[in-house]
Structure formats: C-alpha cells, structure tokens
Design a protein around this motif. Structure first.
Motif, PDB file in Angstrom:
ATOM      1  N   LYS A   1       4.946  17.917  -0.573  1.00 16.91           N
ATOM      2  CA  LYS A   1       4.992  17.587   0.854  1.00 16.91           C
ATOM      3  C   LYS A   1       4.493  16.164   1.092  1.00 16.91           C
ATOM      4  O   LYS A   1       5.039  15.437   1.928  1.00 16.91           O
ATOM      5  N   ALA A   2       3.461  15.766   0.364  1.00 12.66           N
ATOM      6  CA  ALA A   2       2.938  14.405   0.505  1.00 12.66           C
ATOM      7  C   ALA A   2       3.971  13.380   0.037  1.00 12.66           C
ATOM      8  O   ALA A   2       4.172  12.344   0.678  1.00 12.66           O
ATOM      9  N   ILE A   3       4.632  13.670  -1.072  1.00 11.69           N
ATOM     10  CA  ILE A   3       5.679  12.769  -1.571  1.00 11.69           C
ATOM     11  C   ILE A   3       6.785  12.637  -0.535  1.00 11.69           C
ATOM     12  O   ILE A   3       7.251  11.528  -0.236  1.00 11.69           O
ATOM     13  N   ALA A   4       7.213  13.767   0.035  1.00 13.15           N
ATOM     14  CA  ALA A   4       8.293  13.744   1.030  1.00 13.15           C
ATOM     15  C   ALA A   4       7.875  12.977   2.277  1.00 13.15           C
ATOM     16  O   ALA A   4       8.673  12.212   2.849  1.00 13.15           O
ATOM     17  N   PHE A   5       6.630  13.145   2.704  1.00  8.04           N
ATOM     18  CA  PHE A   5       6.153  12.473   3.916  1.00  8.04           C
ATOM     19  C   PHE A   5       6.180  10.959   3.747  1.00  8.04           C
ATOM     20  O   PHE A   5       6.685  10.226   4.611  1.00  8.04           O
ATOM     21  N   TYR A   6       5.657  10.467   2.634  1.00  7.33           N
ATOM     22  CA  TYR A   6       5.581   9.017   2.452  1.00  7.33           C
ATOM     23  C   TYR A   6       6.932   8.415   2.061  1.00  7.33           C
ATOM     24  O   TYR A   6       7.175   7.228   2.304  1.00  7.33           O
ATOM     25  N   THR A   7       7.806   9.234   1.491  1.00  8.45           N
ATOM     26  CA  THR A   7       9.177   8.771   1.271  1.00  8.45           C
ATOM     27  C   THR A   7       9.859   8.545   2.610  1.00  8.45           C
ATOM     28  O   THR A   7      10.513   7.516   2.834  1.00  8.45           O
ATOM     29  N   GLU A   8       9.692   9.498   3.518  1.00  6.98           N
ATOM     30  CA  GLU A   8      10.297   9.370   4.840  1.00  6.98           C
ATOM     31  C   GLU A   8       9.685   8.202   5.610  1.00  6.98           C
ATOM     32  O   GLU A   8      10.388   7.485   6.324  1.00  6.98           O
TER      33      GLU A   8
ATOM     34  N   GLU B   1       0.825  -1.209   0.000  1.00  3.78           N
ATOM     35  CA  GLU B   1       0.000   0.000   0.000  1.00  3.78           C
ATOM     36  C   GLU B   1       0.861   1.261   0.000  1.00  3.78           C
ATOM     37  O   GLU B   1       0.556   2.235  -0.704  1.00  3.78           O
ATOM     38  N   LEU B   2       1.936   1.254   0.792  1.00  8.64           N
ATOM     39  CA  LEU B   2       2.811   2.419   0.872  1.00  8.64           C
ATOM     40  C   LEU B   2       3.469   2.704  -0.472  1.00  8.64           C
ATOM     41  O   LEU B   2       3.481   3.854  -0.946  1.00  8.64           O
ATOM     42  N   TYR B   3       3.990   1.669  -1.106  1.00  8.76           N
ATOM     43  CA  TYR B   3       4.682   1.879  -2.376  1.00  8.76           C
ATOM     44  C   TYR B   3       3.705   2.168  -3.514  1.00  8.76           C
ATOM     45  O   TYR B   3       4.047   2.889  -4.458  1.00  8.76           O
ATOM     46  N   HIS B   4       2.500   1.639  -3.418  1.00  9.32           N
ATOM     47  CA  HIS B   4       1.474   1.982  -4.409  1.00  9.32           C
ATOM     48  C   HIS B   4       1.132   3.467  -4.315  1.00  9.32           C
ATOM     49  O   HIS B   4       1.037   4.156  -5.345  1.00  9.32           O
ATOM     50  N   LEU B   5       0.983   3.958  -3.092  1.00  6.61           N
ATOM     51  CA  LEU B   5       0.668   5.370  -2.905  1.00  6.61           C
ATOM     52  C   LEU B   5       1.817   6.255  -3.367  1.00  6.61           C
ATOM     53  O   LEU B   5       1.602   7.278  -4.040  1.00  6.61           O
ATOM     54  N   ARG B   6       3.047   5.873  -3.027  1.00  8.80           N
ATOM     55  CA  ARG B   6       4.204   6.653  -3.471  1.00  8.80           C
ATOM     56  C   ARG B   6       4.265   6.716  -4.996  1.00  8.80           C
ATOM     57  O   ARG B   6       4.551   7.772  -5.577  1.00  8.80           O
TER      58      ARG B   6
ATOM     59  N   ALA C   1       9.829  18.975  -7.044  1.00 10.79           N
ATOM     60  CA  ALA C   1       9.504  20.390  -6.885  1.00 10.79           C
ATOM     61  C   ALA C   1       9.217  21.049  -8.231  1.00 10.79           C
ATOM     62  O   ALA C   1       8.512  22.063  -8.297  1.00 10.79           O
ATOM     63  N   LEU C   2       9.740  20.464  -9.301  1.00 11.87           N
ATOM     64  CA  LEU C   2       9.510  21.027 -10.635  1.00 11.87           C
ATOM     65  C   LEU C   2       8.042  20.999 -11.030  1.00 11.87           C
ATOM     66  O   LEU C   2       7.630  21.727 -11.928  1.00 11.87           O
ATOM     67  N   CYS C   3       7.237  20.172 -10.344  1.00 12.89           N
ATOM     68  CA  CYS C   3       5.812  20.101 -10.697  1.00 12.89           C
ATOM     69  C   CYS C   3       5.067  21.362 -10.275  1.00 12.89           C
ATOM     70  O   CYS C   3       3.979  21.647 -10.783  1.00 12.89           O
ATOM     71  N   GLY C   4       5.631  22.103  -9.310  1.00 11.60           N
ATOM     72  CA  GLY C   4       5.025  23.365  -8.901  1.00 11.60           C
ATOM     73  C   GLY C   4       3.899  23.245  -7.899  1.00 11.60           C
ATOM     74  O   GLY C   4       3.303  24.252  -7.509  1.00 11.60           O
ATOM     75  N   ASN C   5       3.587  22.028  -7.448  1.00 13.22           N
ATOM     76  CA  ASN C   5       2.498  21.815  -6.484  1.00 13.22           C
ATOM     77  C   ASN C   5       3.119  21.503  -5.124  1.00 13.22           C
ATOM     78  O   ASN C   5       3.555  20.377  -4.873  1.00 13.22           O
ATOM     79  N   GLU C   6       3.155  22.495  -4.248  1.00 10.29           N
ATOM     80  CA  GLU C   6       3.839  22.348  -2.967  1.00 10.29           C
ATOM     81  C   GLU C   6       3.180  21.289  -2.081  1.00 10.29           C
ATOM     82  O   GLU C   6       3.867  20.525  -1.393  1.00 10.29           O
ATOM     83  N   THR C   7       1.852  21.230  -2.095  1.00  5.48           N
ATOM     84  CA  THR C   7       1.147  20.248  -1.270  1.00  5.48           C
ATOM     85  C   THR C   7       1.461  18.831  -1.725  1.00  5.48           C
ATOM     86  O   THR C   7       1.689  17.929  -0.904  1.00  5.48           O
ATOM     87  N   LEU C   8       1.486  18.621  -3.027  1.00  5.47           N
ATOM     88  CA  LEU C   8       1.839  17.310  -3.565  1.00  5.47           C
ATOM     89  C   LEU C   8       3.271  16.945  -3.187  1.00  5.47           C
ATOM     90  O   LEU C   8       3.554  15.803  -2.802  1.00  5.47           O
TER      91      LEU C   8
END
Length: 219
Positions: free
Chosen positions: A152-159, A82-87, A143-150
């Motif tokens: 942050k979500a990527i960084a959270f689930y990576t961590e 589930e974690l890797y699917h979401l990432r 960060a190149l995508c320009g969506n800060e909220t997205l």
C-alpha cells in the motif's frame, strides 16, 4: 450483509478523470482546478467536485492553498529527490523479502500482464489502457512480497509521483525500454535473481524522472 459491489460515486469518477488528465499531461503543474469549470464539464454538483478535489489532495497530486483555487501540484528538485529516494527504499525492501521461488500461478499471471502491456504499448493503444496494464504489472510484482502494508505504501507514493511520471509516459522510446525492462523483471523473478530484480525496480523509475527534470531545467 450484502456483498454487492457499489458503483463509484460521482466524486470518485471526477477524481479518476482529473488524475488521468494529470498523468497524460492535459493538466500541468500549477494549473488551476476551477470549481465552476469542473461543475460544467462533469455536469456535477459543487459538493461532488469539492470531494473529488479533496481526494486528489489526499493523493498528494493536487494542492489547495487557503482561500485559493486548487491546482496541480508542482515539485521542487528536493521534493523529487526525496520522493524517489523513498520509492526506491520501499521497492527494494519488497524485493528483499520476496519469497523465492514464486508460485507457477503467480508467475503465469505476471507473464500474461507483461504480454498485455507489451501488446498495448507496441500498437499505440489508448494511453489509459497502457497505464492500467503498467500499474497492474508493478502492483503484482510487489504483491509477491506478501506484505500488504508495504504494498500500500509503494502504491501510494507511486501515485504521488504521477505528475512526474506523466513526462514521457507515452513516449515511443520509453515504451520500448519499459517493455524490455518488464521482460527482464519477469526473467529475474523466474531465475530467482534478487539482486537483478532490486536493481531493475529502481532503474525503471528513472527515465521519466530525468525527462521531467530536463523539461523543468533541473538536469
């Protein structure tokens, strides 16, 4: 209002050290985090140790069962799936909305980070430095995508996946593969090849996951 940067608190520093221990395999799944032991190790007050543990619980890499010591989080096969699917979903979405072409400044910054990562990984530098360059490289890509909220979500689930990513993080074969894949990502961005980049950001996650599954007898 003052713009002076505040130094990290003792709790933040303890959390950073414990997270590094988890990332580099010094603390393994189910291993307990005994408050008295940590107080002695870090010469810290109990409230600072407890605050550090709570921070790691919030990052989802430590669990704190009721009336028991905190311990490094373990994952079931289903949780990993589930974690890797979401990432994968989040990272592919970032690529899908990334505006091309990227600026020359952004591309140059990414190339510089790749050179720094490759140099550190090739000479067997401090694993923390390699990890730092690796995470910053990926942070700048998304960060190149320009969506800060997205982002942050990527960084959270990576961590949150750090206890899994730790398996093979300093493996020589994996580092060589990671260097090659980072170069391919930079090239895909430069060539505006969205499909290749989307494939790479997902495939890049899999080797450490497979190693974790193999070592846990789940593959």
């Amino acid at each position: 209002m003052s713009t002076e940067t505040l130094a990290p608190s003792s709790a933040e520093l303890i959390a950073q050290e414990l997270e590094a221990d988890i990332i580099f395999g010094h603390l393994r799944p189910h291993q307990e985090l005994i408050e008295d032991t940590l107080m002695a190790r870090f010469d810290a007050k109990r409230h600072a140790v407890r605050a550090a543990i709570q921070e790691l619980v919030a990052r989802q890499i430590v669990v704190k069962p009721r009336s028991r010591s905190a311990r490094v989080k373990d994952f079931s096969a289903q949780e990993v799936e589930e974690l890797y699917h979401l990432r994968a979903l989040l990272q592919k979405e970032a690529v899908s909305i990334m505006p091309f072409p990227v600026s020359e400044a952004d591309l140059d910054a990414l190339k510089t980070l790749h050179i720094q990562y490759a140099a550190a990984a090739s000479v067997g530098a401090d694993p923390r430095l390699i990890h730092q360059f690796n995470d910053e490289f990926h942070r700048q890509i998304f960060a190149l995508c320009g969506n800060e909220t997205l982002c942050k979500a990527i960084a959270f689930y990576t961590e949150a996946s750090n206890p899994i990513r730790s398996y093979g993080m300093t493996d020589r074969q994996w580092l060589e593969q990671a260097i090659a894949e980072h170069a391919a990502m930079v090239n895909a961005i430069e060539q505006e090849d969205r499909a290749t980049l989307a494939h790479l950001v997902v495939a890049h996650m899999q080797p450490t996951r497979r190693r974790w599954e193999s070592m846990r007898g789940l593959s």
